[in-house]
Design a protein around this motif. Structure first.
Motif, PDB file in Angstrom:
ATOM      1  N   ASP A  89       0.684  -1.144   0.023  1.00  0.00           N
ATOM      2  CA  ASP A  89       0.068  -0.044   0.060  1.00  0.00           C
ATOM      3  C   ASP A  89       0.762   1.265  -0.036  1.00  0.00           C
ATOM      4  O   ASP A  89       1.833   1.380   0.845  1.00  0.00           O
ATOM      5  CB  ASP A  89      -0.704  -0.051   1.314  1.00  0.00           C
ATOM      6  N   PRO A  90       0.525   2.191  -0.894  1.00  0.00           N
ATOM      7  CA  PRO A  90       1.486   3.378  -0.974  1.00  0.00           C
ATOM      8  C   PRO A  90       1.616   4.263   0.320  1.00  0.00           C
ATOM      9  O   PRO A  90       2.604   4.681   0.729  1.00  0.00           O
ATOM     10  CB  PRO A  90       0.948   4.305  -2.063  1.00  0.00           C
ATOM     11  N   GLU A  91       0.633   4.371   1.014  1.00  0.00           N
ATOM     12  CA  GLU A  91       0.311   5.233   2.334  1.00  0.00           C
ATOM     13  C   GLU A  91       1.378   4.283   3.345  1.00  0.00           C
ATOM     14  O   GLU A  91       2.158   4.942   4.104  1.00  0.00           O
ATOM     15  CB  GLU A  91      -0.740   5.279   2.849  1.00  0.00           C
ATOM     16  N   ASP A 122       9.838   6.676  -7.805  1.00  0.00           N
ATOM     17  CA  ASP A 122       8.659   5.727  -7.949  1.00  0.00           C
ATOM     18  C   ASP A 122       7.443   6.569  -8.540  1.00  0.00           C
ATOM     19  O   ASP A 122       7.381   7.795  -8.331  1.00  0.00           O
ATOM     20  CB  ASP A 122       8.211   5.554  -6.178  1.00  0.00           C
ATOM     21  N   ASP A 124       4.589   6.600  -8.099  1.00  0.00           N
ATOM     22  CA  ASP A 124       3.372   7.146  -7.084  1.00  0.00           C
ATOM     23  C   ASP A 124       3.661   8.324  -6.489  1.00  0.00           C
ATOM     24  O   ASP A 124       4.758   8.329  -5.821  1.00  0.00           O
ATOM     25  CB  ASP A 124       2.954   5.892  -6.038  1.00  0.00           C
ATOM     26  N   ARG A 128       6.894   9.327  -3.873  1.00  0.00           N
ATOM     27  CA  ARG A 128       8.007  10.480  -3.932  1.00  0.00           C
ATOM     28  C   ARG A 128       7.844  11.495  -2.875  1.00  0.00           C
ATOM     29  O   ARG A 128       9.027  12.251  -2.483  1.00  0.00           O
ATOM     30  CB  ARG A 128       7.654  10.975  -5.288  1.00  0.00           C
TER      31      ARG A 128
END
Length: 178
Positions: A89-91, A122, A124, A128
């Motif tokens: 997950d990005p978060e 990245d 996303d 970044r």
């Protein structure tokens, strides 16, 4: 932390309070030996409490830091790397990247540098953004080319500005070209 310090007979020598207007965070400092102090604070970006040791000699500081790691519930570097590498997950990945940077040694760290550098590239923007901020924990001239690239070409305007702000901070601190 107070109990850990008391159990070891370390006197508290300083305590500062949060003061958002002045940009200061709460910090408690204990004297652990002549020329060595244990600092406790909470990171403003992650909300993570952390400790660090300042000492007159590197080996003295490392010894006390190892003691703290053995007696406190802390995440090891290996656990941080594994958490980051396994996050999907990005978060979550962004949050762990900040923790990884927070836990990095002050001297240049190749493993941390590789992950933060990859995150600066990245696709996303959440990753970044975290990576730009992560470069502030252990600033290095090696990040400059990547930050310059983001400042010039990132598709997200806020990230271009953030990268430029970080480069300006690097300039103020005298962190030069690679």
């Amino acid at each position: 932390m107070a109990r850990y310090a008391a159990e070891n007979g370390w006197p508290k020598v300083e305590e500062t309070s949060d003061d958002p207007d002045r940009g200061t965070l709460r910090e408690v400092v204990w004297r652990i030996a002549s020329g060595a102090e244990l600092h406790y604070t909470v990171d403003d970006a992650t909300g993570c409490p952390y400790v660090f040791v300042t000492a007159s000699w590197r080996n003295l500081g490392r010894g006390f830091l190892e003691h703290a790691e053995q007696h406190l519930d802390v995440l090891s570097r290996e656990e941080l790397f594994a958490s980051y590498d396994n996050a999907t997950d990005p978060e979550e990945r962004a949050g762990v990247l900040l923790l990884l940077a927070l836990g990095s040694p002050q001297e240049f760290d190749q493993e941390g540098f590789e992950r933060i550098s990859a995150a600066l590239r990245d696709p996303d923007p959440v990753i970044r953004e975290a990576a730009i901020y992560a470069t502030s924990y252990t600033p290095s001239r090696h990040y400059r080319p990547l930050l310059e690239e983001i400042a010039r070409r990132d598709p997200v305007g806020q990230l271009r500005r953030d990268a430029q702000d970080m480069l300006d901070a690097y300039d103020e601190a005298g962190i030069g070209e690679p």
